[in-house]
Motif scaffolding. Structure first.
Motif, PDB file in Angstrom:
ATOM      1  N   VAL A 121      -8.565 -17.895 -18.896  1.00  0.00           N
ATOM      2  CA  VAL A 121      -8.278 -16.628 -18.223  1.00  0.00           C
ATOM      3  C   VAL A 121      -9.570 -15.993 -17.737  1.00  0.00           C
ATOM      4  O   VAL A 121      -9.656 -15.486 -16.605  1.00  0.00           O
ATOM      5  CB  VAL A 121      -7.507 -15.681 -19.157  1.00  0.00           C
ATOM      6  N   THR A 124     -11.098 -18.285 -14.863  1.00  0.00           N
ATOM      7  CA  THR A 124     -10.234 -18.246 -13.676  1.00  0.00           C
ATOM      8  C   THR A 124     -10.377 -16.903 -12.972  1.00  0.00           C
ATOM      9  O   THR A 124     -10.387 -16.833 -11.740  1.00  0.00           O
ATOM     10  CB  THR A 124      -8.770 -18.502 -14.062  1.00  0.00           C
ATOM     11  N   GLY A 125     -10.495 -15.834 -13.761  1.00  0.00           N
ATOM     12  CA  GLY A 125     -10.731 -14.529 -13.158  1.00  0.00           C
ATOM     13  C   GLY A 125     -12.044 -14.495 -12.391  1.00  0.00           C
ATOM     14  O   GLY A 125     -12.123 -13.948 -11.281  1.00  0.00           O
ATOM     15  N   ARG A 128     -11.527 -16.553  -9.183  1.00  0.00           N
ATOM     16  CA  ARG A 128     -10.691 -15.859  -8.197  1.00  0.00           C
ATOM     17  C   ARG A 128     -11.429 -14.721  -7.516  1.00  0.00           C
ATOM     18  O   ARG A 128     -11.151 -14.383  -6.364  1.00  0.00           O
ATOM     19  CB  ARG A 128      -9.424 -15.319  -8.873  1.00  0.00           C
ATOM     20  N   ARG A 345      -5.670  -7.197 -11.960  1.00  0.00           N
ATOM     21  CA  ARG A 345      -5.640  -8.551 -11.405  1.00  0.00           C
ATOM     22  C   ARG A 345      -4.831  -9.454 -12.323  1.00  0.00           C
ATOM     23  O   ARG A 345      -5.106  -9.550 -13.513  1.00  0.00           O
ATOM     24  CB  ARG A 345      -7.061  -9.116 -11.261  1.00  0.00           C
ATOM     25  N   VAL A 347      -3.897 -13.071 -13.504  1.00  0.00           N
ATOM     26  CA  VAL A 347      -4.556 -14.374 -13.527  1.00  0.00           C
ATOM     27  C   VAL A 347      -3.592 -15.398 -14.126  1.00  0.00           C
ATOM     28  O   VAL A 347      -3.088 -15.202 -15.238  1.00  0.00           O
ATOM     29  CB  VAL A 347      -5.855 -14.316 -14.355  1.00  0.00           C
ATOM     30  N   THR A 362       0.556 -16.345 -17.259  1.00  0.00           N
ATOM     31  CA  THR A 362      -0.130 -15.283 -16.515  1.00  0.00           C
ATOM     32  C   THR A 362      -0.581 -14.185 -17.464  1.00  0.00           C
ATOM     33  O   THR A 362       0.164 -13.759 -18.347  1.00  0.00           O
ATOM     34  CB  THR A 362       0.790 -14.697 -15.435  1.00  0.00           C
TER      35      THR A 362
END
Length: 791
Positions: A121, A124-125, A128, A345, A347, A362
């Protein structure tokens, strides 16, 4: 070479400020830099390199340009540690849960995440957000230099070539579905993650787990003082990193020139290992040393005239901000009397299920103008209540300059050039620099990336909690209701919000400087450094036993005569236990008063060292770990006028020490371990079924050769977690080649099938060293020299 023209200028601006044409140009630039490399990238682009292997599998990479140098370096690194490097690619891609399941813990090399899911997480954040791509697209000095771009492009191509050859013998990844070619972006991602390790990367769980409170949440919460004290005390200990370094100058060396000892303490397992290499472009660059796995450059090393090492600094590379929340809306907060909404956000990561299926999961991340919301910093809980929450501001989350700094240090010829390199690149996130040059100058410099928090600013902007944490540990907790309490731009900086490079402590001496992870204050006791912001480090306060041990050892050596190279080698592997030097006599007296018998005789006969054959070292170790924190341990407390020799005078009446000794004796006897067992019988590592005894010891013992190992009842210390890693002693003597000795304690390769999986580990056990081969003649005369031509 620096990039110029409209394309470079566009890349330096935030996207919102760019006109459409310039935005397109910057986007195309980023796409070009980060596009996947074709399988034949090295050969097609004309990359080539020569790799010569000397003893213990140390590669010497020679190329005509930076792309070729990266090509050879990436290939050689993957040859030794492909599985560890590939694991890092999976981690930074946010795919650990997909391949290994969500619940297991990563190896901790790239963040503090406690589970694969938390790691995924978090990264990936990051991915992104596009921050790495934006930073990579900026021109130097704000982004990677042209040399670093070429090195990174070549490194990825070399890694991919090794992967394409398919010669994978390491069972850790042989045939694994998660092996894949990499891109230049993957190289930058790793450098970026390393920069964040002292800030965002240290509080990963606290960021990932942050969630708005429910209706029954407390109105407000403030951490209790004992919790604050524990968190501040263990601030950098959570990173699993440390180090010693000593630089001696012309007034303290037998040659009248510089002499350096570098002894970083880093993890022995996982992907944050050092790896040795020499990198040469004739007429342009010639540097030898070690880099953290995945680095395109040497991070600690030497050239023909300059040598440097790093130690983990006490500077706090982040700030916290306390947010005053809007009543009834815990995702909004006040700034200058106005309401701002947090950024939300979502993720999504792919997660392997118990039945083997992969499904999306998620999570939501929350951020503010000050940075992401965080609910814990190491052991300190910072609850998100209906009244307040906390955000972390990490300036190294905008720092992709670390590789620029390492390359610039590798090119420096003098300590003065090194200081210029540190100030102009501004890339070191959480370390000091200790260095020596062939002219005979010794350097200590704490030039790193810290928040722009001076003491005056802290006085104006710290909250109640912040005043306590700042005084105790340099951690600012700022008032988020005032926009003026966000660290602002300072003169001479490459990014907003960081401290002016001229505000850091720098000391050049002709005798010596040293650091063992305490602050700048006593780098040399003859010239205490004072007057710096508290966020940089504390002053006029008690030093650790390891710091004191190093200063005493240096002074003892200089009382006998000047340092030769061999003396510096002896300094780190003498395994002097300073706690024992201060307390074993009193402990024996206490023991005899308690009529304990055998333990008293064992400790009385101990050589006060932590060598593999030291008898009594294990008993003292288990006793001192339990006793070291006792409040009544010393008769003479710390005295600022005698900081190296105080506290001292063991208190034989300490009840905590008496209980600790009884408990240690009982512990060893119940484990079936003789009280006088040689240390190496019960402090060891196992490599391919062979037990290798290990000397050294824990932080509390106050010895330079730090070793932190896992205690297994009934057996002893059965595996080393972290400690002495890449050790180098570099001596300069006129125009001759540097006289160098090195040792990589855990060896070059993590592959158990490699001949270089444990060879240097055995040398470490026996206190033996590798003779450095830097000049061409030295390399060519190496026995069993092997050469690989890559084209």
């Amino acid at each position: 070479m620096s990039r110029t023209g409209p394309r470079a200028a566009a890349a330096a601006l935030p996207a919102a400020a760019l006109p459409a044409a310039a935005l397109l140009a910057a986007t195309l630039l980023a796409a070009t830099l980060l596009a996947p490399l074709p399988a034949s990238a090295g050969a097609r682009d004309g990359m080539s390199a020569t790799i010569r292997y000397t003893e213990y599998g140390i590669p010497h990479v020679v190329a005509d340009d930076y792309a070729g140098l990266g090509y050879g370096t990436g290939y050689a690194a993957a040859k030794d540690n492909l599985c560890l490097l590939a694991q890092g690619v999976v981690t930074l891609s946010g795919e650990r849960s997909k391949y290994f399941g969500p619940g297991a813990a990563p190896d901790g090399s790239l963040s503090s995440a406690s589970t694969n899911l938390a790691s995924d997480v978090f990264f990936t954040g990051v991915n992104r957000s596009g921050v790495v791509e934006r930073l990579a697209a900026r021109p130097a000095p704000h982004g990677p230099s042209e040399e670093i771009r070429a090195l990174s492009r070549g490194w990825a191509a070399g890694y991919n070539r090794r992967l394409r050859e398919g010669k994978i013998t390491d069972p850790a990844c042989k045939g694994a579905a998660w092996l894949r070619p990499i891109t230049e972006k993957d190289v930058y991602r790793r450098a970026y993650a390393l920069a964040m390790l002292g800030g965002s990367g240290m509080v990963t769980d606290g960021i990932v787990n942050a969630a708005p409170p429910g209706r029954d949440a407390p109105k407000a919460a403030t951490p209790a003082r004992p919790e604050v004290e524990a968190a501040v005390r263990n601030l950098m200990a959570g990173t699993g990193m440390g180090s010693n370094a000593v630089a001696a100058g012309s007034g303290a060396t037998a040659t009248g020139r510089g002499l350096l000892l570098g002894n970083p303490h880093y993890p022995w397992q996982g992907g944050r290992r050092f790896w040795q290499v020499q990198q040469t472009i004739p007429g342009e660059l010639n540097v030898s040393g070690a880099g953290l796995l995945g680095s395109t450059t040497v991070n600690i090393g030497h050239n023909a005239a300059f040598a440097w090492s790093h130690t983990v600094a006490t500077g706090v590379p982040f700030t916290l901000t306390e947010l005053r929340l809007v009543p009834g809306d815990p995702t909004s907060y006040f700034v200058d009397g106005r309401i701002e909404k947090m950024t939300k956000r979502r993720v999504t990561v792919q997660v392997k299920q118990p039945d083997g299926a992969v499904k999306p999961v998620t999570r939501t991340q929350w951020s503010t103008r000050y940075g992401p919301v965080v609910t814990s910093v190491l052991s300190l809980d910072l609850p998100w209540t209906g009244w307040n929450a906390y955000a972390i501001t990490d300036p190294n989350a905008r720092n992709l300059r670390l590789l620029n700094t390492s390359l610039a240090l590798g090119k420096a010829r003098t300590t003065g050039e090194a200081v210029t390199a540190l100030k102009s690149t501004q890339g070191l996130p959480w370390v000091n620099t200790i260095a020596a040059d062939s002219r005979g100058e010794a350097l200590y410099a704490q030039i790193q990336v810290l928040p722009n928090v001076t003491d005056d600013f802290a006085d104006r902007c710290n909250t109640v909690l912040g005043r306590l944490m700042y005084r105790m540990g340099g951690v600012a907790v700022l008032d988020g209701t005032r926009s003026g309490c966000a660290p602002g731009a300072a003169p001479g900086t490459l990014q907003p919000g960081i401290l002016n490079p001229d505000r850091y402590p720098v000391l050049t001496r002709s005798d010596y400087v040293t650091n063992s992870n305490d602050s700048h204050w006593l780098s040399n006791p003859e010239k205490p450094l004072t007057g710096y912001p508290r966020i940089v480090g504390d002053e006029e306060s008690e030093r650790s036993l390891r710091t004191r041990s190093g200063l005493v050892a240096v002074r003892d050596r200089l009382d006998e005569g000047r340092f030769a190279r061999a003396d510096m080698q002896d300094l780190v592997f003498a395994n002097r236990v300073h706690a024992g030097e201060l307390a074993v006599g009193g402990t024996v007296e206490m023991c005899r008063d308690m009529r304990l018998g055998e333990p008293c005789d064992v400790l009385a006969e101990w050589d006060v060292k932590a060598d593999v054959d030291s008898r009594g070292a294990l008993l003292f170790d288990r006793y001192w770990r339990k006793a070291a924190a006792a409040w009544d341990l010393w008769k003479t407390p710390f005295d600022v006028s005698d900081p190296v020799r105080t506290p001292r005078g063991f208190n034989t009446g300490s009840w905590a020490a008496r209980k600790a000794l009884v408990d240690a004796v009982r512990e060893l006897r119940s484990s079936g371990i003789p009280l006088d067992a040689p240390l190496g019988d019960h402090q060891h590592v196992t490599r391919n079924g062979e037990r290798v005894p290990i000397g050294g010891g824990t932080e509390a013992l106050g010895l330079l050769n730090k070793i932190e190992a896992v205690w297994t009842p009934g057996e002893g210390y059965t595996e080393v977690r972290h400690g002495s890693s890449y050790v180098q002693v570099v001596s300069f003597d006129g125009d001759r080649c540097p006289d160098t000795r090195t040792l990589l304690t855990y060896s070059q390769s993590a592959d158990p099938t490699s001949p270089h999986y444990a060879d240097q580990t055995k040398l470490f056990s026996e206190k033996k060293w590798v003779t450095g081969r830097f000049c061409a003649g030295e390399i060519e005369s190496a026995p069993n020299l092997r050469t690989i031509e890559l084209d």
